[in-house]
Design a protein around this motif. Structure first.
Motif, PDB file in Angstrom:
ATOM      1  N   LEU A 119      -2.366  39.550 -14.164  1.00  0.00           N
ATOM      2  CA  LEU A 119      -3.760  39.448 -13.716  1.00  0.00           C
ATOM      3  C   LEU A 119      -4.649  40.240 -14.655  1.00  0.00           C
ATOM      4  O   LEU A 119      -4.514  41.464 -14.770  1.00  0.00           O
ATOM      5  CB  LEU A 119      -3.905  39.974 -12.285  1.00  0.00           C
ATOM      6  CG  LEU A 119      -5.300  39.929 -11.678  1.00  0.00           C
ATOM      7  CD1 LEU A 119      -5.813  38.495 -11.587  1.00  0.00           C
ATOM      8  CD2 LEU A 119      -5.303  40.558 -10.274  1.00  0.00           C
ATOM      9  N   MET A 120      -5.547  39.546 -15.356  1.00  0.00           N
ATOM     10  CA  MET A 120      -6.448  40.186 -16.311  1.00  0.00           C
ATOM     11  C   MET A 120      -7.841  40.325 -15.720  1.00  0.00           C
ATOM     12  O   MET A 120      -8.333  39.410 -15.048  1.00  0.00           O
ATOM     13  CB  MET A 120      -6.527  39.364 -17.594  1.00  0.00           C
ATOM     14  CG  MET A 120      -5.283  39.435 -18.453  1.00  0.00           C
ATOM     15  SD  MET A 120      -5.054  41.051 -19.219  1.00  0.00           S
ATOM     16  CE  MET A 120      -6.303  40.980 -20.497  1.00  0.00           C
ATOM     17  N   ARG A 121      -8.467  41.469 -15.966  1.00  0.00           N
ATOM     18  CA  ARG A 121      -9.844  41.718 -15.557  1.00  0.00           C
ATOM     19  C   ARG A 121     -10.633  42.197 -16.768  1.00  0.00           C
ATOM     20  O   ARG A 121     -10.048  42.589 -17.777  1.00  0.00           O
ATOM     21  CB  ARG A 121      -9.879  42.778 -14.449  1.00  0.00           C
ATOM     22  CG  ARG A 121      -9.159  44.058 -14.791  1.00  0.00           C
ATOM     23  CD  ARG A 121      -9.564  45.194 -13.889  1.00  0.00           C
ATOM     24  NE  ARG A 121     -10.925  45.615 -14.150  1.00  0.00           N
ATOM     25  CZ  ARG A 121     -11.622  46.424 -13.350  1.00  0.00           C
ATOM     26  NH1 ARG A 121     -11.081  46.873 -12.229  1.00  0.00           N
ATOM     27  NH2 ARG A 121     -12.854  46.763 -13.646  1.00  0.00           N
ATOM     28  N   PRO A 122     -11.967  42.189 -16.709  1.00  0.00           N
ATOM     29  CA  PRO A 122     -12.761  42.645 -17.864  1.00  0.00           C
ATOM     30  C   PRO A 122     -12.621  44.157 -18.067  1.00  0.00           C
ATOM     31  O   PRO A 122     -12.228  44.898 -17.170  1.00  0.00           O
ATOM     32  CB  PRO A 122     -14.202  42.274 -17.477  1.00  0.00           C
ATOM     33  CG  PRO A 122     -14.093  41.376 -16.291  1.00  0.00           C
ATOM     34  CD  PRO A 122     -12.816  41.694 -15.608  1.00  0.00           C
ATOM     35  N   PHE A 123     -12.987  44.607 -19.273  1.00  0.00           N
ATOM     36  CA  PHE A 123     -13.102  46.049 -19.504  1.00  0.00           C
ATOM     37  C   PHE A 123     -14.253  46.578 -18.657  1.00  0.00           C
ATOM     38  O   PHE A 123     -15.336  45.993 -18.632  1.00  0.00           O
ATOM     39  CB  PHE A 123     -13.392  46.332 -20.981  1.00  0.00           C
ATOM     40  CG  PHE A 123     -12.206  46.130 -21.882  1.00  0.00           C
ATOM     41  CD1 PHE A 123     -11.226  47.110 -21.990  1.00  0.00           C
ATOM     42  CD2 PHE A 123     -12.067  44.968 -22.618  1.00  0.00           C
ATOM     43  CE1 PHE A 123     -10.135  46.934 -22.829  1.00  0.00           C
ATOM     44  CE2 PHE A 123     -10.986  44.775 -23.444  1.00  0.00           C
ATOM     45  CZ  PHE A 123     -10.013  45.763 -23.553  1.00  0.00           C
TER      46      PHE A 123
ATOM     47  N   GLU B 288     -15.412  45.202 -29.748  1.00  0.00           N
ATOM     48  CA  GLU B 288     -14.239  44.387 -29.443  1.00  0.00           C
ATOM     49  C   GLU B 288     -14.107  44.163 -27.942  1.00  0.00           C
ATOM     50  O   GLU B 288     -13.721  43.070 -27.492  1.00  0.00           O
ATOM     51  CB  GLU B 288     -12.966  45.063 -29.982  1.00  0.00           C
ATOM     52  CG  GLU B 288     -12.878  45.106 -31.493  1.00  0.00           C
ATOM     53  CD  GLU B 288     -13.610  46.297 -32.083  1.00  0.00           C
ATOM     54  OE1 GLU B 288     -14.284  47.027 -31.302  1.00  0.00           O
ATOM     55  OE2 GLU B 288     -13.523  46.494 -33.305  1.00  0.00           O
ATOM     56  N   HIS B 289     -14.448  45.181 -27.153  1.00  0.00           N
ATOM     57  CA  HIS B 289     -14.360  45.043 -25.700  1.00  0.00           C
ATOM     58  C   HIS B 289     -15.444  44.102 -25.170  1.00  0.00           C
ATOM     59  O   HIS B 289     -15.201  43.329 -24.240  1.00  0.00           O
ATOM     60  CB  HIS B 289     -14.479  46.418 -25.039  1.00  0.00           C
ATOM     61  CG  HIS B 289     -13.321  47.314 -25.326  1.00  0.00           C
ATOM     62  ND1 HIS B 289     -13.235  48.608 -24.847  1.00  0.00           N
ATOM     63  CD2 HIS B 289     -12.180  47.103 -26.041  1.00  0.00           C
ATOM     64  CE1 HIS B 289     -12.104  49.151 -25.248  1.00  0.00           C
ATOM     65  NE2 HIS B 289     -11.450  48.251 -25.988  1.00  0.00           N
ATOM     66  N   ARG B 290     -16.631  44.175 -25.752  1.00  0.00           N
ATOM     67  CA  ARG B 290     -17.707  43.275 -25.330  1.00  0.00           C
ATOM     68  C   ARG B 290     -17.348  41.828 -25.665  1.00  0.00           C
ATOM     69  O   ARG B 290     -17.616  40.914 -24.873  1.00  0.00           O
ATOM     70  CB  ARG B 290     -19.030  43.655 -25.990  1.00  0.00           C
ATOM     71  CG  ARG B 290     -19.599  45.004 -25.543  1.00  0.00           C
ATOM     72  CD  ARG B 290     -21.083  45.107 -25.872  1.00  0.00           C
ATOM     73  NE  ARG B 290     -21.358  44.867 -27.278  1.00  0.00           N
ATOM     74  CZ  ARG B 290     -21.347  45.800 -28.226  1.00  0.00           C
ATOM     75  NH1 ARG B 290     -21.066  47.054 -27.897  1.00  0.00           N
ATOM     76  NH2 ARG B 290     -21.615  45.493 -29.476  1.00  0.00           N
ATOM     77  N   VAL B 291     -16.777  41.625 -26.834  1.00  0.00           N
ATOM     78  CA  VAL B 291     -16.368  40.270 -27.223  1.00  0.00           C
ATOM     79  C   VAL B 291     -15.304  39.745 -26.261  1.00  0.00           C
ATOM     80  O   VAL B 291     -15.357  38.597 -25.812  1.00  0.00           O
ATOM     81  CB  VAL B 291     -15.838  40.257 -28.672  1.00  0.00           C
ATOM     82  CG1 VAL B 291     -15.182  38.910 -28.998  1.00  0.00           C
ATOM     83  CG2 VAL B 291     -16.963  40.538 -29.654  1.00  0.00           C
TER      84      VAL B 291
ATOM     85  N   ASN C 266     -14.814  40.688 -23.145  1.00  0.00           N
ATOM     86  CA  ASN C 266     -15.415  40.422 -21.827  1.00  0.00           C
ATOM     87  C   ASN C 266     -16.196  39.108 -21.820  1.00  0.00           C
ATOM     88  O   ASN C 266     -16.190  38.377 -20.817  1.00  0.00           O
ATOM     89  CB  ASN C 266     -16.345  41.565 -21.419  1.00  0.00           C
ATOM     90  CG  ASN C 266     -15.583  42.772 -20.902  1.00  0.00           C
ATOM     91  OD1 ASN C 266     -14.361  42.761 -20.836  1.00  0.00           O
ATOM     92  ND2 ASN C 266     -16.310  43.803 -20.506  1.00  0.00           N
ATOM     93  N   TYR C 267     -16.852  38.795 -22.936  1.00  0.00           N
ATOM     94  CA  TYR C 267     -17.578  37.526 -23.022  1.00  0.00           C
ATOM     95  C   TYR C 267     -16.597  36.363 -22.932  1.00  0.00           C
ATOM     96  O   TYR C 267     -16.824  35.401 -22.180  1.00  0.00           O
ATOM     97  CB  TYR C 267     -18.348  37.453 -24.344  1.00  0.00           C
ATOM     98  CG  TYR C 267     -18.915  36.090 -24.626  1.00  0.00           C
ATOM     99  CD1 TYR C 267     -20.078  35.652 -23.976  1.00  0.00           C
ATOM    100  CD2 TYR C 267     -18.289  35.222 -25.519  1.00  0.00           C
ATOM    101  CE1 TYR C 267     -20.582  34.379 -24.228  1.00  0.00           C
ATOM    102  CE2 TYR C 267     -18.798  33.965 -25.764  1.00  0.00           C
ATOM    103  CZ  TYR C 267     -19.947  33.540 -25.111  1.00  0.00           C
ATOM    104  OH  TYR C 267     -20.445  32.285 -25.361  1.00  0.00           O
ATOM    105  N   ARG C 268     -15.520  36.431 -23.673  1.00  0.00           N
ATOM    106  CA  ARG C 268     -14.541  35.338 -23.645  1.00  0.00           C
ATOM    107  C   ARG C 268     -13.874  35.238 -22.296  1.00  0.00           C
ATOM    108  O   ARG C 268     -13.646  34.150 -21.761  1.00  0.00           O
ATOM    109  CB  ARG C 268     -13.500  35.566 -24.748  1.00  0.00           C
ATOM    110  CG  ARG C 268     -12.425  34.511 -24.829  1.00  0.00           C
ATOM    111  CD  ARG C 268     -13.003  33.122 -25.028  1.00  0.00           C
ATOM    112  NE  ARG C 268     -13.837  33.052 -26.217  1.00  0.00           N
ATOM    113  CZ  ARG C 268     -14.810  32.185 -26.399  1.00  0.00           C
ATOM    114  NH1 ARG C 268     -15.084  31.300 -25.433  1.00  0.00           N
ATOM    115  NH2 ARG C 268     -15.513  32.180 -27.495  1.00  0.00           N
ATOM    116  N   HIS C 269     -13.584  36.384 -21.697  1.00  0.00           N
ATOM    117  CA  HIS C 269     -12.980  36.419 -20.368  1.00  0.00           C
ATOM    118  C   HIS C 269     -13.908  35.750 -19.341  1.00  0.00           C
ATOM    119  O   HIS C 269     -13.480  34.923 -18.534  1.00  0.00           O
ATOM    120  CB  HIS C 269     -12.733  37.876 -19.972  1.00  0.00           C
ATOM    121  CG  HIS C 269     -12.080  38.073 -18.646  1.00  0.00           C
ATOM    122  ND1 HIS C 269     -10.786  38.502 -18.503  1.00  0.00           N
ATOM    123  CD2 HIS C 269     -12.547  37.934 -17.366  1.00  0.00           C
ATOM    124  CE1 HIS C 269     -10.473  38.594 -17.213  1.00  0.00           C
ATOM    125  NE2 HIS C 269     -11.535  38.256 -16.506  1.00  0.00           N
ATOM    126  N   SER C 270     -15.187  36.084 -19.413  1.00  0.00           N
ATOM    127  CA  SER C 270     -16.170  35.509 -18.478  1.00  0.00           C
ATOM    128  C   SER C 270     -16.303  34.008 -18.688  1.00  0.00           C
ATOM    129  O   SER C 270     -16.399  33.251 -17.726  1.00  0.00           O
ATOM    130  CB  SER C 270     -17.517  36.202 -18.670  1.00  0.00           C
ATOM    131  OG  SER C 270     -18.508  35.609 -17.870  1.00  0.00           O
TER     132      SER C 270
END
Length: 225
Positions: free
Chosen positions: A204-208, A216-219, A221-225
């Motif tokens: 189970l993956m969640r955003p940073f 890198e974390h923002r990128v 989170n964007y892809r995750h969203s």
């Protein structure tokens, strides 16, 4: 198609006193209620059927729909079907090793008598929670319905059969594999993606979390969203 599937379950016999409401009309009443959320009084006006009769029809037909469709569309998937889901997530959403997206939906209800704050949610309404996992084409592949509106998504997930199934790998999720172009990371598990309300687990993956994130974390989170 839906009428053909459920008509034997929802048809009623005519009597000497009156003709029964046809299966087609019973299905139409239920679907109108599910699609619009209209009150029974409104449906009573549209269909010329008593409110108490409508309330019974909605419950009976909804149950028939579930019993007929669940084995067809929400049965346990084979390893090939999971692999196809993962492949489509990568092609359509550019997210490899993903086999589902999970979130909760608060379905607004009238507060049951003597229920206190059990159904009272953070939005200020009373609700039950529909927790669902969908495939890359928005089709439901797992649902859990009926938790109290006051429950958090993470709390509901911790009590779901799905969590145990993921941890025990009893539903055929494909084995870990390398991410495209990143062999140095080794074998990476297949995951379900959720928002920040869910815990971080092997499957189970969640955003940073937080606001002041590295690029890198923002990128991610964007892809995750």
């Amino acid at each position: 198609m839906l009428l053909d599937l459920v008509k034997d379950d929802i048809s009623k016999d005519n009597t000497n006193f009156r003709k029964s409401i046809t299966a087609r009309e019973r299905l139409a009443i239920c679907l109108r209620f599910l699609a619009t959320g209209d009150s029974y009084a409104s449906l009573n006006y549209n269909f010329r059927v008593g409110k108490s009769t409508i309330s019974a029809i909605v419950v009976e037909v909804a149950e028939a729909i579930w019993l007929r469709l669940q084995p067809l569309y929400m049965a346990l998937r084979s390893k090939k079907e999971w692999a196809d889901i993962s492949s489509t997530f990568k092609e359509r959403w550019n997210f490899p090793n993903c086999v589902g997206a999970i979130d909760g939906k608060h379905v607004v209800i009238k507060a049951p008598d003597n229920s206190g704050s059990l159904f009272y949610n953070y939005k200020g309404t009373y609700s039950v929670v529909l927790m669902a996992v969908v495939d890359p084409n928005y089709n439901f592949i797992f649902v859990d319905v009926g938790n109290y509106g006051s429950s958090s998504d993470g709390g509901i997930f911790s009590r779901m059969n799905l969590k145990l199934a993921l941890e025990s790998n009893s539903i055929g999720i494909p084995p870990p594999k390398e991410l495209p172009g990143m062999p140095e990371l080794g074998l990476v598990p297949h995951v379900i993606v959720g928002d920040e309300a869910f815990p971080l687990k092997n499957h189970l993956m969640r955003p940073f979390p937080g606001k002041n994130l590295m690029k890198e974390h923002r990128v991610y989170n964007y892809r995750h969203s």
